[in-house]
Design a protein around this motif. Structure first.
Motif, PDB file in Angstrom:
ATOM      1  N   UNK A 183       0.689  -1.595   0.138  1.00 21.77           N
ATOM      2  CA  UNK A 183       0.101  -0.116   0.253  1.00 21.77           C
ATOM      3  C   UNK A 183       0.745   1.332   0.293  1.00 21.77           C
ATOM      4  N   UNK A 184       2.017   1.204   0.867  1.00 21.53           N
ATOM      5  CA  UNK A 184       2.949   2.497   0.645  1.00 21.53           C
ATOM      6  C   UNK A 184       2.842   2.498  -0.495  1.00 21.53           C
ATOM      7  N   UNK A 185       3.926   1.794  -1.009  1.00 21.74           N
ATOM      8  CA  UNK A 185       4.035   1.976  -2.546  1.00 21.74           C
ATOM      9  C   UNK A 185       3.518   1.968  -3.518  1.00 21.74           C
ATOM     10  N   UNK A 186       2.405   1.977  -3.508  1.00 18.75           N
ATOM     11  CA  UNK A 186       1.416   2.735  -4.829  1.00 18.75           C
ATOM     12  C   UNK A 186       0.937   4.027  -4.100  1.00 18.75           C
ATOM     13  N   UNK A 187       1.402   4.480  -2.994  1.00 18.69           N
ATOM     14  CA  UNK A 187       0.578   5.579  -2.358  1.00 18.69           C
ATOM     15  C   UNK A 187       1.732   6.069  -3.510  1.00 18.69           C
ATOM     16  N   UNK A 188       3.624   6.369  -2.411  1.00 21.20           N
ATOM     17  CA  UNK A 188       4.214   6.719  -2.384  1.00 21.20           C
ATOM     18  C   UNK A 188       5.152   7.326  -4.305  1.00 21.20           C
ATOM     19  N   UNK A 189       4.644   6.296  -4.866  1.00 18.83           N
ATOM     20  CA  UNK A 189       5.566   6.001  -6.336  1.00 18.83           C
ATOM     21  C   UNK A 189       4.705   7.338  -6.857  1.00 18.83           C
ATOM     22  N   UNK A 190       2.855   7.535  -7.235  1.00 17.39           N
ATOM     23  CA  UNK A 190       3.466   8.425  -8.605  1.00 17.39           C
ATOM     24  C   UNK A 190       4.465   9.982  -7.954  1.00 17.39           C
ATOM     25  N   UNK A 191       4.310  10.167  -6.856  1.00 12.93           N
ATOM     26  CA  UNK A 191       5.124  11.314  -5.979  1.00 12.93           C
ATOM     27  C   UNK A 191       6.831  10.915  -6.372  1.00 12.93           C
ATOM     28  N   UNK A 192       7.342  10.016  -5.891  1.00  7.66           N
ATOM     29  CA  UNK A 192       8.200   9.353  -6.462  1.00  7.66           C
ATOM     30  C   UNK A 192       8.810   9.937  -8.145  1.00  7.66           C
ATOM     31  N   UNK A 193       8.034   8.896  -8.757  1.00 11.05           N
ATOM     32  CA  UNK A 193       8.456   9.518 -10.210  1.00 11.05           C
ATOM     33  C   UNK A 193       8.513  10.898 -10.623  1.00 11.05           C
TER      34      UNK A 193
END
Length: 309
Positions: free
Chosen positions: A38-48
């Motif tokens: 869940x963390x991966x899915x939530x954070x990835x768009x912002x990190x990208x």
């Protein structure tokens, strides 16, 4: 020389003891696979969408992404993780009435990033805090495995006991906090540490969540990163950490620009997010104000006005 690694069932007192002895420790396998997904899915768009740093310290091949409480709901449970938050309060408690959230930030070390200069995080406040006062309790959560090859954080155990003017004589004095995804490195604001060189062909992602004494300026301005119109919908335990409460008696009050009828003009920050203040000592600014049955309506109206101002 190595860092102590604790089990996820460890007590907060064991974390505190390790930090006081060595300046840092690892708690392994704290986050479940489901939580990490869940963390991966939530954070990835912002990190990208984040850009690499503009200098050698922040890392020219390192992406840093903040405002996570506001942007990424899945990060909130990490910020308020019971084991870590209890340890942070025990560790910093001797120096303050309450602690606060210092920053939230993902740190994505890309392949080819060189090692960060070793440093103490307490230097965010210059050299003005006396050495006996420990200002921070820090964590970096492994969202990927942390290995020696991909840039696991370097730490010099025991350096929190060095004089503040002492610097490492060689990189060999540090060890790397290698740990599995889902584990967390806990470290003080005084221990010397730094991001490692990424010699691998994959990124190293950590979630940096740090806490500091409630009477200090936060590194990440939480009132701008998570303004009242967002904070008003969060749990009180989280908004208290952000700073929407009194840090001590007369520390952190505000006055509404348009004045709030029915309340004293010196208000605790909870009013700005539509909450009544709690009963922690020092948060008594509305004592002698309206009757309890009236307070809820007045506070809610004040929060709505704050949101629209």
């Amino acid at each position: 020389m190595s860092l102590q690694t604790l089990a996820p069932t460890s007590k907060s007192s064991e974390i505190v003891a390790a930090l006081r002895r060595d300046g840092a420790c690892i708690v392994r396998d704290v986050l479940s696979a489901e939580t990490l997904a869940r963390l991966d899915a939530d954070l990835k768009p912002w990190i990208d969408r984040s850009q690499p740093g503009a200098d050698d310290f922040t890392g020219r091949r390192t992406k840093r992404t903040g405002a996570l409480v506001a942007r990424c709901p899945e990060s909130r449970a990490v910020v308020t993780h019971p084991l870590i938050l209890t340890a942070a309060n025990e560790f910093l408690g001797p120096y303050c009435e309450r602690i606060q959230l210092h920053l939230t930030q993902t740190i994505d070390i890309l392949p080819g990033q060189t090692a960060q200069i070793l440093h103490r995080d307490r230097l965010a406040w210059g050299g003005y805090i006396p050495k006996p006062i420990e200002p921070q309790f820090n964590t970096i959560w492994a969202l990927t495995d942390f290995t020696e090859e991909n840039g696991a954080t370097h730490v010099i155990p025991g350096s929190h006991d060095w004089p503040l003017e002492r610097n490492p004589e060689s990189p060999g004095e540090s060890i790397q906090a290698a740990m599995n995804r889902g584990s967390v490195l806990c470290y003080s604001g005084t221990v010397i540490h730094g991001g490692g060189e990424n010699r691998s062909d994959s990124e190293r992602i950590g979630l940096n969540v740090t806490y500091c004494l409630g009477w200090l300026r936060q590194e990440e301005n939480q009132f701008l990163s998570c303004p009242p119109h967002i904070a008003r919908d969060l749990e009180p335990a989280l908004t208290d950490l952000l700073g929407y409460t009194m840090g001590n008696y007369a520390l952190g009050y505000y006055s509404h620009p348009e004045m709030v009828d029915g309340l004293p003009d010196t208000l605790p920050p909870e009013i700005a997010i539509g909450r009544s203040p709690d009963h922690i000592p020092g948060n008594t600014l509305i004592s002698g104000g309206p009757a309890a049955e009236q307070l809820g309506d007045i506070v809610a109206a004040a929060g709505r006005r704050q949101q629209g101002s």
